[in-house]
Design an enzyme around this catalytic site. Structure first.
Site, PDB file in Angstrom:
ATOM      1  N   ASN A  25      23.427  -5.403  86.687  1.00 22.42           N
ATOM      2  CA  ASN A  25      24.121  -4.180  87.098  1.00 22.42           C
ATOM      3  C   ASN A  25      25.606  -4.462  86.939  1.00 22.42           C
ATOM      4  O   ASN A  25      26.235  -5.060  87.816  1.00 22.42           O
ATOM      5  CB  ASN A  25      23.746  -3.865  88.555  1.00 22.42           C
ATOM      6  CG  ASN A  25      24.331  -2.560  89.043  1.00 22.42           C
ATOM      7  OD1 ASN A  25      25.099  -1.901  88.329  1.00 22.42           O
ATOM      8  ND2 ASN A  25      23.994  -2.174  90.253  1.00 22.42           N
ATOM      9  N   ARG A  84      21.016  -1.597  84.424  1.00 24.47           N
ATOM     10  CA  ARG A  84      21.184  -0.323  85.121  1.00 24.47           C
ATOM     11  C   ARG A  84      22.290   0.474  84.437  1.00 24.47           C
ATOM     12  O   ARG A  84      23.422   0.012  84.314  1.00 24.47           O
ATOM     13  CB  ARG A  84      21.563  -0.570  86.574  1.00 24.47           C
ATOM     14  CG  ARG A  84      21.787   0.724  87.315  1.00 24.47           C
ATOM     15  CD  ARG A  84      22.247   0.455  88.711  1.00 24.47           C
ATOM     16  NE  ARG A  84      22.378   1.694  89.439  1.00 24.47           N
ATOM     17  CZ  ARG A  84      23.318   1.910  90.349  1.00 24.47           C
ATOM     18  NH1 ARG A  84      24.196   0.971  90.639  1.00 24.47           N
ATOM     19  NH2 ARG A  84      23.377   3.060  90.976  1.00 24.47           N
ATOM     20  N   HIS A 173      21.841   8.004  91.388  1.00 21.18           N
ATOM     21  CA  HIS A 173      21.079   7.234  92.392  1.00 21.18           C
ATOM     22  C   HIS A 173      19.591   7.527  92.286  1.00 21.18           C
ATOM     23  O   HIS A 173      18.842   7.343  93.253  1.00 21.18           O
ATOM     24  CB  HIS A 173      21.521   7.554  93.838  1.00 21.18           C
ATOM     25  CG  HIS A 173      22.870   7.034  94.209  1.00 21.18           C
ATOM     26  ND1 HIS A 173      23.707   7.692  95.083  1.00 21.18           N
ATOM     27  CD2 HIS A 173      23.541   5.913  93.840  1.00 21.18           C
ATOM     28  CE1 HIS A 173      24.824   7.002  95.238  1.00 21.18           C
ATOM     29  NE2 HIS A 173      24.755   5.916  94.481  1.00 21.18           N
ATOM     30  N   ARG A 234      35.271   8.361  97.385  1.00 23.19           N
ATOM     31  CA  ARG A 234      35.167   9.678  96.741  1.00 23.19           C
ATOM     32  C   ARG A 234      34.897  10.726  97.809  1.00 23.19           C
ATOM     33  O   ARG A 234      34.111  10.491  98.716  1.00 23.19           O
ATOM     34  CB  ARG A 234      34.010   9.713  95.739  1.00 23.19           C
ATOM     35  CG  ARG A 234      34.141   8.755  94.597  1.00 23.19           C
ATOM     36  CD  ARG A 234      32.865   8.733  93.742  1.00 23.19           C
ATOM     37  NE  ARG A 234      32.450   7.376  93.470  1.00 23.19           N
ATOM     38  CZ  ARG A 234      31.195   6.980  93.310  1.00 23.19           C
ATOM     39  NH1 ARG A 234      30.195   7.836  93.371  1.00 23.19           N
ATOM     40  NH2 ARG A 234      30.916   5.722  93.086  1.00 23.19           N
ATOM     41  N   ASP A 275      35.158   0.722 103.676  1.00 28.81           N
ATOM     42  CA  ASP A 275      33.961   0.004 104.110  1.00 28.81           C
ATOM     43  C   ASP A 275      33.551   0.510 105.490  1.00 28.81           C
ATOM     44  O   ASP A 275      34.374   0.598 106.399  1.00 28.81           O
ATOM     45  CB  ASP A 275      34.264  -1.497 104.168  1.00 28.81           C
ATOM     46  CG  ASP A 275      33.022  -2.323 104.410  1.00 28.81           C
ATOM     47  OD1 ASP A 275      32.665  -3.099 103.521  1.00 28.81           O
ATOM     48  OD2 ASP A 275      32.407  -2.186 105.498  1.00 28.81           O
ATOM     49  N   GLY A 323      23.254   0.657 102.275  1.00 26.07           N
ATOM     50  CA  GLY A 323      23.993  -0.134 103.267  1.00 26.07           C
ATOM     51  C   GLY A 323      24.310   0.600 104.553  1.00 26.07           C
ATOM     52  O   GLY A 323      24.015   0.107 105.655  1.00 26.07           O
ATOM     53  N   GLY A 325      23.194   3.764 105.479  1.00 24.93           N
ATOM     54  CA  GLY A 325      21.994   4.433 106.003  1.00 24.93           C
ATOM     55  C   GLY A 325      21.071   3.470 106.733  1.00 24.93           C
ATOM     56  O   GLY A 325      20.459   3.823 107.744  1.00 24.93           O
ATOM     57  N   ASN A 327      22.006   0.547 108.158  1.00 26.53           N
ATOM     58  CA  ASN A 327      22.637  -0.338 109.149  1.00 26.53           C
ATOM     59  C   ASN A 327      23.510   0.336 110.196  1.00 26.53           C
ATOM     60  O   ASN A 327      24.037  -0.348 111.063  1.00 26.53           O
ATOM     61  CB  ASN A 327      23.480  -1.388 108.427  1.00 26.53           C
ATOM     62  CG  ASN A 327      22.615  -2.348 107.635  1.00 26.53           C
ATOM     63  OD1 ASN A 327      21.830  -3.088 108.205  1.00 26.53           O
ATOM     64  ND2 ASN A 327      22.752  -2.305 106.317  1.00 26.53           N
ATOM     65  N   GLU A 377      16.886  -1.291  94.390  1.00 26.40           N
ATOM     66  CA  GLU A 377      17.045  -0.761  93.034  1.00 26.40           C
ATOM     67  C   GLU A 377      16.644  -1.799  91.988  1.00 26.40           C
ATOM     68  O   GLU A 377      16.092  -1.453  90.950  1.00 26.40           O
ATOM     69  CB  GLU A 377      18.497  -0.305  92.845  1.00 26.40           C
ATOM     70  CG  GLU A 377      18.790   0.964  93.643  1.00 26.40           C
ATOM     71  CD  GLU A 377      20.267   1.197  93.926  1.00 26.40           C
ATOM     72  OE1 GLU A 377      20.852   0.382  94.670  1.00 26.40           O
ATOM     73  OE2 GLU A 377      20.817   2.174  93.414  1.00 26.40           O
TER      74      GLU A 377
HETATM   75  P1  ADP Z   1      26.519   0.010  96.952  1.00 22.31           P
HETATM   76  O1  ADP Z   1      25.201  -0.536  96.494  1.00 22.31           O
HETATM   77  O2  ADP Z   1      26.716   1.466  96.703  1.00 22.31           O
HETATM   78  O3  ADP Z   1      27.703  -0.831  96.585  1.00 22.31           O
HETATM   79  P2  ADP Z   1      25.578  -0.603  99.637  1.00 22.31           P
HETATM   80  O4  ADP Z   1      24.258   0.054  99.653  1.00 22.31           O
HETATM   81  O5  ADP Z   1      25.634  -2.085  99.625  1.00 22.31           O
HETATM   82  O6  ADP Z   1      26.523  -0.012  98.518  1.00 22.31           O
HETATM   83  O7  ADP Z   1      26.377  -0.072 100.923  1.00 22.31           O
HETATM   84  C1  ADP Z   1      27.691  -0.442 101.180  1.00 22.31           C
HETATM   85  C2  ADP Z   1      28.153   0.234 102.460  1.00 22.31           C
HETATM   86  O8  ADP Z   1      27.238  -0.114 103.512  1.00 22.31           O
HETATM   87  C3  ADP Z   1      29.526  -0.239 102.897  1.00 22.31           C
HETATM   88  O9  ADP Z   1      30.270   0.853 103.388  1.00 22.31           O
HETATM   89  C4  ADP Z   1      29.202  -1.174 104.045  1.00 22.31           C
HETATM   90  O10 ADP Z   1      30.213  -1.219 104.995  1.00 22.31           O
HETATM   91  C5  ADP Z   1      27.958  -0.575 104.626  1.00 22.31           C
HETATM   92  N1  ADP Z   1      27.201  -1.598 105.339  1.00 22.31           N
HETATM   93  C6  ADP Z   1      26.444  -2.566 104.811  1.00 22.31           C
HETATM   94  N2  ADP Z   1      25.941  -3.355 105.781  1.00 22.31           N
HETATM   95  C7  ADP Z   1      26.411  -2.870 106.955  1.00 22.31           C
HETATM   96  C8  ADP Z   1      26.276  -3.224 108.332  1.00 22.31           C
HETATM   97  N3  ADP Z   1      25.522  -4.265 108.687  1.00 22.31           N
HETATM   98  N4  ADP Z   1      26.897  -2.474 109.241  1.00 22.31           N
HETATM   99  C9  ADP Z   1      27.650  -1.423 108.884  1.00 22.31           C
HETATM  100  N5  ADP Z   1      27.827  -1.028 107.606  1.00 22.31           N
HETATM  101  C10 ADP Z   1      27.211  -1.735 106.662  1.00 22.31           C
END
Ligand code: ADP
Length: 392
Positions: A25, A84, A173, A234, A275, A323, A325, A327, A377
């Protein structure tokens, strides 16, 4: 065709049928990689090269090769390399074996995804040069949404202008939305073909999908990944008149707008934090800008959930993934707050406990089941690559 470095049309051997798949990716500044057994289980190798320079892909793949060997595998033992691709345009609606003709067609699609497709194409070229004995396969994030119904896929703009330019809603996605919809059904012990689902993929990028009996009815991203939900950098939906105003009054040009819309909007633009962990910390510390950004994020999500309940005529399942959704319990609670009249009831104790999933977070009497399901993914790409190769 003659074999030349970087040409995927070099006489690629078949790899090892049924073997693990190297999934790449490639982004603008990073390369994520995994070696995945399509049958499932933990990734055999997994890593991330940050801050790739313009010529850094060869070095990055050298690192991949070293890690594959360190894991006791050989490159020859792999089945193929799966790449990807964010945008497949109108042509690529299924996993595709890459040859020179396909590569040319991917180049032609660059204007549809100028920030996302070029690094992936560079990754394909470098992978073909580094692993000439392996097939290269492209898997597209738009593919799942290829048969969005026309009423969901069409922008209400002058079609004499839009159609020659292939301007329509493609959705992104899709690799995650399709996988998570299937996994949610599996978790519930129900066939995906019996369920109407809303999937909320909340990562750095974020999108929602309405899925009827396993097929997409609508999704929040459009021609590009800029439409829809509020994301890390975004802003999602915006009145197109804002863009005209920025051009006429703000003096912005296309490059300025691209930078604003992709990198300086969303949570970052509103609060200085892209983040979600940093945003949560700032909210908890009483930062008013962070609190407003958080509220805008949840409000947009709730609007889409409501819209997709309407599109589907009611849903059986709402699933959070990726991430944020997976966490961040407060996002799940706040996004679905006030939807009790629509049959959506989140159980606070269940919700607070879940990081990752799969797990149910709705109350037993909620008529809509709310789940947290981890996306994967890379596993989905590996499976799609294996299925394509098995059918050759
Ligand atoms: P992508 O694959 O689109 O780069 P991810 O699915 O890894 O993204 O998600 C990244 C987002 O998830 C970030 O905003 C990150 O802060 C949030 N995130 C990941 N783990 C945690 C956690 N344990 N607590 C809060 N937010 C989290």
């Amino acid at each position: 065709m003659t074999a030349s470095p970087g040409s995927p049309a070099s006489p690629a051997g078949p790899g090892t049928p049924g073997g693990p798949v190297l999934v790449l990716n490639a982004g603008s500044s990073s390369l994520k990689y995994q070696v995945v057994n399509p049958a499932g289980g933990r990734a055999l190798v997994r890593g991330h090269v940050e801050r790739l320079g313009a010529h850094g892909l060869a070095d990055a793949l050298a690192q991949v090769t070293a890690e594959v060997r360190a894991a006791g595998l050989s490159i020859d033992s792999l089945a193929a390399v799966g790449h990807r691709l964010v945008h497949g345009g109108a042509r690529f609606v299924a996993p595709t074996l890459i040859d020179d003709e396909v590569l040319g067609a991917l180049e032609d699609l660059v204007p549809l995804a100028p920030l996302h497709n070029p690094p992936a194409i560079a990754g394909i070229r470098q992978s073909a040069a580094t692993y000439p004995g392996l097939r290269q396969v492209a898997v597209f994030d738009t593919a799942f949404f290829a048969d969005l119904p026309p009423e969901a896929a069409t922008y209400a703009l002058d079609r004499a202008v839009t159609e020659p330019l292939q301007i329509r809603r493609y959705g992104m996605h899709g690799i995650s939305h399709e996988y998570v919809a299937q996994e949610a059904a599996r978790f519930l012990g129900r066939p995906v073909g019996e369920l109407d689902q809303i999937v909320l993929h909340l990562g750095n990028g974020a999108s929602a999908a309405a899925v009827r009996r396993g097929r997409p009815l609508d999704t929040s991203m459009g021609l590009t990944p800029l439409e829809g939900l509020v994301m890390g950098t975004r802003g999602g939906d915006v009145d197109p008149g804002v863009l005209l105003h920025l051009i006429r009054v703000g003096g912005l040009d296309a490059g300025d707008l691209e930078d604003l819309l992709h990198h300086r909007s969303g949570l970052e633009g509103l609060s200085g934090h892209h983040d979600f962990r940093d945003l949560e910390d700032a909210v908890d510390a009483g930062d008013q800008l962070a609190a407003r950004a958080y509220a805008v994020y949840c409000h947009r999500l709730r609007k889409y959930v409501g819209a997709y309940l309407a599109v589907l005529g009611g849903a059986d399942v709402i699933t959070f993934t990726a991430g944020t959704g997976q966490n961040v319990p407060r996002v799940r609670a706040d996004a679905l707050r006030g939807l009790e009249a629509l049959g959506v009831r989140v159980d606070p104790a269940r919700n607070d406990r879940v990081r990752g999933g799969p797990a149910r977070i709705s109350t037993d009497d909620s008529s809509v089941t709310v789940l947290v399901v981890p996306t994967d993914e890379e596993l989905s790409i590996a499976r799609q690559v294996a299925a394509l190769l098995a059918g050759l």
